[in-house]
Design an enzyme around this catalytic site. Sequence first.
Site, short mmCIF file in Angstrom:
data_model
loop_
_atom_site.label_atom_id
_atom_site.label_comp_id
_atom_site.label_asym_id
_atom_site.label_seq_id
_atom_site.Cartn_x
_atom_site.Cartn_y
_atom_site.Cartn_z
N ARG A 142 53.74 45.76 5.54
CA ARG A 142 53.63 46.43 4.24
C ARG A 142 52.99 45.52 3.20
NH1 ARG A 142 58.07 50.21 5.46
NH2 ARG A 142 58.37 51.56 3.66
N ARG A 150 69.24 60.44 3.87
CA ARG A 150 69.10 59.00 3.64
C ARG A 150 69.44 58.61 2.21
NH1 ARG A 150 63.49 57.09 6.25
NH2 ARG A 150 63.42 55.93 4.30
N ARG A 160 59.88 54.03 -4.59
CA ARG A 160 59.27 53.62 -3.31
C ARG A 160 57.78 53.92 -3.30
NH1 ARG A 160 62.83 57.04 0.34
NH2 ARG A 160 61.46 56.40 2.03
N LYS A 173 54.85 59.64 8.68
CA LYS A 173 54.58 58.61 9.70
C LYS A 173 55.52 58.77 10.90
CE LYS A 173 55.47 55.16 6.90
NZ LYS A 173 55.82 55.91 5.69
P1 AP5 Z 1 58.72 61.47 7.90
O1 AP5 Z 1 57.92 61.61 9.13
O2 AP5 Z 1 60.16 61.15 8.02
O3 AP5 Z 1 58.01 60.47 6.85
P2 AP5 Z 1 57.78 58.90 6.88
O4 AP5 Z 1 56.36 58.64 6.49
O5 AP5 Z 1 58.23 58.32 8.18
O6 AP5 Z 1 58.70 58.49 5.68
P3 AP5 Z 1 59.75 57.32 5.44
O7 AP5 Z 1 60.42 57.67 4.15
O8 AP5 Z 1 60.60 57.08 6.63
O9 AP5 Z 1 58.81 56.11 5.20
P4 AP5 Z 1 59.16 54.81 4.45
O10 AP5 Z 1 57.97 53.97 4.78
O11 AP5 Z 1 59.43 54.93 3.00
O12 AP5 Z 1 60.56 54.39 5.05
P5 AP5 Z 1 60.97 53.22 6.03
O13 AP5 Z 1 62.08 53.73 6.85
O14 AP5 Z 1 59.80 52.61 6.69
O15 AP5 Z 1 58.54 62.85 7.07
C1 AP5 Z 1 59.19 63.06 5.83
C2 AP5 Z 1 59.64 64.53 5.73
O16 AP5 Z 1 58.48 65.36 5.65
C3 AP5 Z 1 60.45 65.03 6.92
O17 AP5 Z 1 61.43 65.91 6.46
C4 AP5 Z 1 59.41 65.78 7.78
O18 AP5 Z 1 60.02 66.82 8.53
C5 AP5 Z 1 58.48 66.32 6.72
N1 AP5 Z 1 57.07 66.41 7.15
C6 AP5 Z 1 56.38 65.52 7.90
N2 AP5 Z 1 55.11 65.92 8.06
C7 AP5 Z 1 55.01 67.10 7.36
C8 AP5 Z 1 53.91 68.03 7.13
N3 AP5 Z 1 52.68 67.80 7.63
N4 AP5 Z 1 54.18 69.11 6.38
C9 AP5 Z 1 55.42 69.34 5.85
N5 AP5 Z 1 56.47 68.52 6.03
C10 AP5 Z 1 56.27 67.40 6.78
O19 AP5 Z 1 61.51 52.12 4.98
C11 AP5 Z 1 62.70 52.30 4.26
C12 AP5 Z 1 63.01 51.01 3.48
O20 AP5 Z 1 63.22 49.91 4.39
C13 AP5 Z 1 61.91 50.51 2.52
O21 AP5 Z 1 61.96 51.17 1.26
C14 AP5 Z 1 62.26 49.02 2.44
O22 AP5 Z 1 63.37 48.81 1.59
C15 AP5 Z 1 62.69 48.69 3.85
N6 AP5 Z 1 61.57 48.26 4.69
C16 AP5 Z 1 61.11 48.89 5.81
N7 AP5 Z 1 60.05 48.23 6.33
C17 AP5 Z 1 59.84 47.17 5.52
C18 AP5 Z 1 58.86 46.13 5.53
N8 AP5 Z 1 57.88 46.07 6.46
N9 AP5 Z 1 58.92 45.19 4.54
C19 AP5 Z 1 59.89 45.23 3.61
N10 AP5 Z 1 60.83 46.20 3.53
C20 AP5 Z 1 60.80 47.16 4.49
#
Ligand code: AP5
Length: 207
Positions: free
Chosen positions: A87, A152, A163, A13
């Site tokens: 979410r 992270r 997760r 994402k």
């Molecule tokens: P990346 O683009 O970083 O993936 P992402 O989908 O953004 O993953 P996140 O882990 O950041 O999502 P998340 O939703 O778990 O975390 P968030 O920060 O929102 O890509 C991942 C990797 O793959 C990278 O190394 C990239 O280079 C590689 N890649 C990308 N595309 C590729 C491809 N096509 N091929 C190969 N490699 C590729 O949330 C973290 C925490 O915050 C949650 O667990 C929760 O505790 C809290 N939180 C956040 N939002 C909320 C909410 N709305 N409600 C409650 N808690 C929340």
Amino acid sequence: MRLVFVGPPGAGKGTQAKFICEKFGIPQISTGEMLRAAKTAGKLPTELVEKMGLGGLVPDEVVNGLIAERTTQDDAKNGFLLDGFPRTVPQGEALGGLLKDRGQSLNVVLALDVPGELLIERAVLRRTDKRTGQIYHLKYNPPPQGADLEHRADDQEDVVKKRVDVYEKMTAELLPYYDKLGLLRRVNGVGTVDEVKGRVFAAIGSK
Ligand code: AP5
């Protein structure tokens, strides 16, 4: 353009959000990044730091408050991309309510589909440059020499699995909610970053 980006941890994402935001000149608003910034600044309560570290969700009212405030800032006047919010259905309802009060609405909800085994590899080998925020991957997109890399705290394999479980439970309700509103578009997130980018832009009707 007001867009919601939903997808499991490590789906890509953040990687794809950057392309969309650049194209439309809108900010990427990531609740995960806002929470991590609050943690770094020592402003996130300890119980929430622990919850995030274990892969759980923080309470709806916390993220609803962050979004209500952030989306009123100047750079969000012409739209925004919400990355990782909402979410849960209550978060979706809170967002719908606040947009309605402002006479606004969402254009589209994109859901990026990636199977579990790829998610673990993508998240565990992810590294982010602390200075630029640029996302790298040790295998698929290696960082340049001299990058100031961060791994992270919630990108350990057991936490990523948790997760993914949390995501699956949550989307069981959230995706049908947006489908009923006619906003949901699903995108296959398997393939190279460029291949996925092409599908993402096709799904939002842009090149
Ligand atoms: P990346 O683009 O970083 O993936 P992402 O989908 O953004 O993953 P996140 O882990 O950041 O999502 P998340 O939703 O778990 O975390 P968030 O920060 O929102 O890509 C991942 C990797 O793959 C990278 O190394 C990239 O280079 C590689 N890649 C990308 N595309 C590729 C491809 N096509 N091929 C190969 N490699 C590729 O949330 C973290 C925490 O915050 C949650 O667990 C929760 O505790 C809290 N939180 C956040 N939002 C909320 C909410 N709305 N409600 C409650 N808690 C929340």
